[in-house]
Write a protein that holds these residues in place. Sequence first.
Motif, PDB file in Angstrom:
ATOM      1  N   ALA A   8      -0.770   5.874   1.546  1.00  0.00           N
ATOM      2  CA  ALA A   8      -0.711   5.883   3.006  1.00  0.00           C
ATOM      3  C   ALA A   8      -2.109   5.854   3.615  1.00  0.00           C
ATOM      4  O   ALA A   8      -2.353   5.195   4.602  1.00  0.00           O
ATOM      5  CB  ALA A   8       0.034   7.115   3.493  1.00  0.00           C
ATOM      6  N   ASN A  15       0.834  -1.190   0.000  1.00  0.00           N
ATOM      7  CA  ASN A  15       0.000   0.000   0.000  1.00  0.00           C
ATOM      8  C   ASN A  15       0.868   1.237   0.000  1.00  0.00           C
ATOM      9  O   ASN A  15       1.177   1.815   1.025  1.00  0.00           O
ATOM     10  CB  ASN A  15      -0.931  -0.019   1.205  1.00  0.00           C
ATOM     11  N   LEU A  66      -4.233  11.680  14.052  1.00  0.00           N
ATOM     12  CA  LEU A  66      -2.853  11.309  13.735  1.00  0.00           C
ATOM     13  C   LEU A  66      -2.366  12.062  12.504  1.00  0.00           C
ATOM     14  O   LEU A  66      -1.236  12.548  12.458  1.00  0.00           O
ATOM     15  CB  LEU A  66      -2.759   9.799  13.499  1.00  0.00           C
ATOM     16  N   PRO A  94      -1.176   3.132  10.389  1.00  0.00           N
ATOM     17  CA  PRO A  94      -0.417   3.873   9.378  1.00  0.00           C
ATOM     18  C   PRO A  94       1.012   3.397   9.272  1.00  0.00           C
ATOM     19  O   PRO A  94       1.705   3.722   8.340  1.00  0.00           O
ATOM     20  CB  PRO A  94      -0.465   5.309   9.894  1.00  0.00           C
ATOM     21  N   ARG A  95       1.442   2.605  10.245  1.00  0.00           N
ATOM     22  CA  ARG A  95       2.831   2.226  10.286  1.00  0.00           C
ATOM     23  C   ARG A  95       3.151   1.171   9.233  1.00  0.00           C
ATOM     24  O   ARG A  95       4.276   0.990   8.836  1.00  0.00           O
ATOM     25  CB  ARG A  95       3.157   1.679  11.662  1.00  0.00           C
ATOM     26  N   ARG A  96       2.163   0.459   8.785  1.00  0.00           N
ATOM     27  CA  ARG A  96       2.490  -0.656   7.910  1.00  0.00           C
ATOM     28  C   ARG A  96       2.907  -0.156   6.537  1.00  0.00           C
ATOM     29  O   ARG A  96       2.207   0.573   5.866  1.00  0.00           O
ATOM     30  CB  ARG A  96       1.297  -1.608   7.811  1.00  0.00           C
ATOM     31  N   GLY A  97       4.104  -0.571   6.135  1.00  0.00           N
ATOM     32  CA  GLY A  97       4.584  -0.207   4.810  1.00  0.00           C
ATOM     33  C   GLY A  97       4.785   1.281   4.634  1.00  0.00           C
ATOM     34  O   GLY A  97       4.901   1.759   3.524  1.00  0.00           O
ATOM     35  N   ALA A 141       3.994  -6.391   7.010  1.00  0.00           N
ATOM     36  CA  ALA A 141       4.196  -5.976   8.392  1.00  0.00           C
ATOM     37  C   ALA A 141       3.259  -6.777   9.276  1.00  0.00           C
ATOM     38  O   ALA A 141       2.115  -7.044   8.904  1.00  0.00           O
ATOM     39  CB  ALA A 141       3.922  -4.486   8.540  1.00  0.00           C
ATOM     40  N   PRO A 142       3.730  -7.203  10.434  1.00  0.00           N
ATOM     41  CA  PRO A 142       2.861  -7.992  11.309  1.00  0.00           C
ATOM     42  C   PRO A 142       1.745  -7.133  11.886  1.00  0.00           C
ATOM     43  O   PRO A 142       1.891  -5.923  12.042  1.00  0.00           O
ATOM     44  CB  PRO A 142       3.812  -8.466  12.407  1.00  0.00           C
ATOM     45  N   SER A 143       0.639  -7.768  12.164  1.00  0.00           N
ATOM     46  CA  SER A 143      -0.463  -7.041  12.795  1.00  0.00           C
ATOM     47  C   SER A 143      -0.306  -7.069  14.305  1.00  0.00           C
ATOM     48  O   SER A 143      -0.910  -6.285  15.011  1.00  0.00           O
ATOM     49  CB  SER A 143      -1.794  -7.657  12.403  1.00  0.00           C
ATOM     50  N   GLU A 144       0.506  -7.985  14.801  1.00  0.00           N
ATOM     51  CA  GLU A 144       0.703  -8.074  16.242  1.00  0.00           C
ATOM     52  C   GLU A 144       2.098  -8.615  16.518  1.00  0.00           C
ATOM     53  O   GLU A 144       2.583  -9.486  15.799  1.00  0.00           O
ATOM     54  CB  GLU A 144      -0.353  -8.995  16.851  1.00  0.00           C
ATOM     55  N   VAL A 145       2.737  -8.069  17.539  1.00  0.00           N
ATOM     56  CA  VAL A 145       4.097  -8.474  17.874  1.00  0.00           C
ATOM     57  C   VAL A 145       4.207  -8.664  19.383  1.00  0.00           C
ATOM     58  O   VAL A 145       3.631  -7.914  20.147  1.00  0.00           O
ATOM     59  CB  VAL A 145       5.119  -7.399  17.434  1.00  0.00           C
ATOM     60  N   GLU A 168      10.750  -2.395  18.688  1.00  0.00           N
ATOM     61  CA  GLU A 168       9.901  -2.424  17.513  1.00  0.00           C
ATOM     62  C   GLU A 168      10.663  -2.860  16.271  1.00  0.00           C
ATOM     63  O   GLU A 168      10.240  -3.721  15.529  1.00  0.00           O
ATOM     64  CB  GLU A 168       9.278  -1.060  17.263  1.00  0.00           C
ATOM     65  N   GLN A 213      -0.249  -4.125  19.111  1.00  0.00           N
ATOM     66  CA  GLN A 213      -0.626  -4.054  17.710  1.00  0.00           C
ATOM     67  C   GLN A 213      -0.094  -2.749  17.158  1.00  0.00           C
ATOM     68  O   GLN A 213      -0.516  -1.690  17.598  1.00  0.00           O
ATOM     69  CB  GLN A 213      -2.138  -4.095  17.528  1.00  0.00           C
ATOM     70  N   PRO A 214       0.814  -2.840  16.197  1.00  0.00           N
ATOM     71  CA  PRO A 214       1.321  -1.607  15.600  1.00  0.00           C
ATOM     72  C   PRO A 214       0.169  -0.812  15.016  1.00  0.00           C
ATOM     73  O   PRO A 214      -0.773  -1.380  14.466  1.00  0.00           O
ATOM     74  CB  PRO A 214       2.260  -2.097  14.498  1.00  0.00           C
ATOM     75  N   GLN A 271      -7.358   8.311  13.262  1.00  0.00           N
ATOM     76  CA  GLN A 271      -6.567   8.588  12.074  1.00  0.00           C
ATOM     77  C   GLN A 271      -6.579  10.070  11.732  1.00  0.00           C
ATOM     78  O   GLN A 271      -5.558  10.647  11.367  1.00  0.00           O
ATOM     79  CB  GLN A 271      -7.099   7.754  10.896  1.00  0.00           C
TER      80      GLN A 271
END
Lengths: 252, 252
Positions: A5, A2, A21, B243-246, A177-181, A86, B239-240, A18
């Motif tokens: 953004a 994506n 942000l 907007p952080r993904r990619g 990118a992971p959705s959860e870490v 992170e 959970q990140p 959002q």
Amino acid sequence: MNHLAAEKPQHLYERVKQYLLDRMASGQLPDGSRIPSEYELMETLGASRMTVHRALREMSAEGLLHRVQGVGTFVRKAEPRSALLEIFDISEDILRRGHLHQSRVLRLEAFAADRDLAAQFSRRAGAKIFYSLIVHAENNLPVQLEERFVSPRFAPDYLKQDFTLQTTNRYLQNIAAPSEVEHIVHAVTADAQAQAYLEISPAEPCLLVERRTWTEAGPATRSRLLHPGHRYSLGSRYQPAQPRRGQMPSRD
Amino acid sequence: MNHLAAEKPQHLYERVKQYLLDRMASGQLPDGSRIPSEYELMETLGASRMTVHRALREMSAEGLLHRVQGVGTFVRKAEPRSALLEIFDISEDILRRGHLHQSRVLRLEAFAADRDLAAQFSRRAGAKIFYSLIVHAENNLPVQLEERFVSPRFAPDYLKQDFTLQTTNRYLQNIAAPSEVEHIVHAVTADAQAQAYLEISPAEPCLLVERRTWTEAGPATRSRLLHPGHRYSLGSRYQPAQPRRGQMPSRD
DNA sequence: GGTGCTAGGTTGTATATACAATAAGAGCGA
DNA sequence: TCGCTCTTATTGTATATACAACCTAGCACC
């Protein structure tokens, strides 16, 4: 991928977040500034006050905002609580210090998972799981033993990669990118083999970072990053933002 | 000691949380078990579904519960670990797990700083610095040796406090939130005295968290938090944000 | 036997409403 | 000027209601 953004979050309270942000990122709501009241956001965004309230309460819990009853809501400098864990790409870390980073790939293979491991990946015992074992060195001194389990569903081409050129972390990040870490940091002693790989003495305490990631599709990776205690530590430093006058009521 | 535990939370949603925490601590709701549905809790506790829902949602965000839409809510195993940089108040951490927290104050005194320590507090050698050494126990098992240096300018009444009733952390937070915080995590072995205080064997690797804080007025505190590796670890799960993904670092 | 559909239970979100709690300022009087 | 009260703005909590999304189990049907 994506490149756009601004993919709109599905739920309304997420869109409220959002919206704020975006305005914080664009500089329209600088650190410490007061954001519109719940009623104003309600009218601006067309959401009910409860929905706006929920969004603000969650952002407050996340440390992004600071709220004072009877006064207003203020932008708090983004708290990099994740700065410590992170990113955690060892090569970036080493290169940032201007040092030489080298990887030695000890193992890179598929194997049948036992019951416990399979369960962590939501599979039946015997399911195929990818496995890699890599030593990372900084200026020719080993600083991390990286053991990693990867779901073939998540990264089907994992075994075909050359991880001396690109870290596993970076490769996996580029897939999705992971959705959860989850990170857990332990202090342990290394077993004999790990001691040999890291070239340390038996008595040396080590930092063990267990890292697990999930995507929407389910469990993705599980890693164990072992660092010699005398050569490596984890750190973070940050400035929590504070409202200009008056002390904050400790915790929101 | 911890009369804090018996104190009834003021708000209804907090009482819902406390009700579940109590039942989890007492074993009526073991790890992995399914807890009553929102409707059942609603009738049991006399709260509206929205209030129950909020309590469960927050406990889910805190990692205490695991919820599956259409199925139910389950108890997630609470590991003895602290959220990595969020709270870092050992007593809150322990109480949150429904366990007993006790502090033993070993030393609480002022002394003349040597040159290095004085430099860290921007003083001349020989300047007076407050010092405390405290062991924290979870269910009568030592889990943290807390060594702390505090600037008298920042907390002039530090030595008059009873730190069995209130942790140093909480006391200092109430004076003023720091403007800057630094954490460094090491893996080490404890010295003989620390081993005795923590009741561990010489070989046991330990997590050492070095924490320093500053206010606008200058350096405030410096602490060393030592945890037995087999009893305590640090963790974070999150959970990140979307907007952080990619996301590309602000190129536009 | 397998397949698909349906019904019921559970969690997730959104809204309107009401009242409580807190803080700052306006206004007033001594 | 000082101190007090009252008003207003804002956030915090609690409830009732409605509908959406999701999972499971059971049942009809082929």
